[in-house]
Design a protein around this motif. Structure first.
Motif, short mmCIF file in Angstrom:
data_model
loop_
_atom_site.label_atom_id
_atom_site.label_comp_id
_atom_site.label_asym_id
_atom_site.label_seq_id
_atom_site.Cartn_x
_atom_site.Cartn_y
_atom_site.Cartn_z
N ASP A 81 -15.07 57.25 101.71
CA ASP A 81 -14.13 57.62 100.66
C ASP A 81 -14.72 58.04 99.45
O ASP A 81 -14.46 58.69 98.62
N TYR A 82 -15.77 57.08 99.25
CA TYR A 82 -16.49 57.30 97.95
C TYR A 82 -17.11 58.57 98.17
O TYR A 82 -17.27 59.35 96.96
N THR A 85 -14.88 61.14 97.03
CA THR A 85 -14.27 60.75 95.80
C THR A 85 -15.44 61.24 94.68
O THR A 85 -15.02 61.93 93.61
N CYS A 173 -2.35 62.76 102.38
CA CYS A 173 -3.39 62.05 101.44
C CYS A 173 -3.73 60.72 101.67
O CYS A 173 -3.81 59.88 100.87
N TRP A 186 -6.23 58.34 99.67
CA TRP A 186 -7.41 58.90 99.20
C TRP A 186 -7.80 58.29 98.06
O TRP A 186 -7.23 58.23 97.04
N HIS A 187 -9.24 58.15 97.85
CA HIS A 187 -9.72 57.56 96.74
C HIS A 187 -9.69 56.15 96.34
O HIS A 187 -10.16 55.54 95.39
N ALA A 190 -12.67 53.87 97.90
CA ALA A 190 -13.99 54.02 97.19
C ALA A 190 -14.30 53.21 96.03
O ALA A 190 -15.38 52.91 95.62
N GLN A 191 -13.38 52.65 95.52
CA GLN A 191 -13.05 51.68 94.40
C GLN A 191 -14.14 50.47 94.80
O GLN A 191 -14.59 49.72 93.91
N LEU A 199 -12.15 61.13 90.99
CA LEU A 199 -12.14 62.50 91.63
C LEU A 199 -12.95 63.32 90.83
O LEU A 199 -12.73 63.93 89.74
N GLN A 204 -13.78 65.76 97.74
CA GLN A 204 -12.70 65.39 98.57
C GLN A 204 -11.96 66.43 99.66
O GLN A 204 -11.41 67.36 98.98
#
Length: 205
Positions: A81-82, A85, A173, A186-187, A190-191, A199, A204
């Motif tokens: 995901d990172y 993103t 999403c 989504w995103h 990644a955190q 983003l 993505q």
């Protein structure tokens, strides 16, 4: 059961996720997250990949005509995901801890945390929207890498699918397991890799 017409969508059609691996001009690996991936047939099994818009991954595939496609699973979802993103054109995108290795047949970077990886050679390039840079790549599979435990012929398909833990996405999403568990939007995952990552312009799917 009756049906009704709705606006064009694929929101109920799960799509398998892959991290594409390429080399940047300086020889360092670059990874990006994509899901418009399926299969075709030459004299053997092939792959077709669509990339919407201009992204660094697309640029490097066009330059090198080869890349890896690494299956996204629950254990590497945050990292994948990172990759989807962070903007691939940002110089610090790859300034994170990530284990990778070289392909066994092609000169492509392979994501170590992926249990199944394709080494792909581009056979045909089909622009579908030249103004926006949308492109379809038809690829020959030059090699498949798979975790050794997944080659046990005594295991059932159900056992192998459970062991693999592949992640899907939809047009809503969101990320989902194959048994319908929600893994976040989504995103969000990644955190955990880089808090506050936003983003990017070319990121993505």
């Amino acid at each position: 059961m009756s049906k009704v017409s709705v606006p064009v969508t694929n929101d109920l059609c799960p799509q398998t996720l892959f991290v594409y691996g390429t080399y940047k001009e300086d020889g360092k690996p670059n990874f990006g997250l994509f899901c418009w991936f399926s299969y075709c047939w030459y004299d053997d099994l092939g792959v077709m990949c669509a990339i919407g818009g201009r992204k660094q991954t697309q640029e490097r595939i066009l330059a090198n005509r080869m890349f890896s496609a690494n299956l996204v699973v629950e254990k590497n979802l945050a990292l994948a995901d990172y990759f989807g993103t962070a903007d691939g054109h940002d110089k610090d995108k790859m300034d994170i801890e990530v284990e990778w290795e070289k392909g066994a047949v092609l000169d492509v970077p392979v994501l170590s945390s992926s249990p199944m990886c394709f080494e792909l050679e581009v056979d045909r390039i089909i622009p579908t929207n030249e103004e926006e840079g949308d492109t379809v790549f038809l690829c020959r599979i030059r090699n498949v890498l798979k975790n050794e435990e997944l080659t046990d012929g005594t295991l059932s398909t159900e056992e192998l699918m459970r062991m693999t833990g592949a992640v899907s996405t939809t047009g809503t999403c969101d990320y989902w397991t194959r048994d319908g568990r929600h893994l976040g939007k989504w995103h969000e995952p990644a955190q955990a890799v880089k808090p506050g990552v936003l983003l990017g312009k070319a990121a993505q799917l």
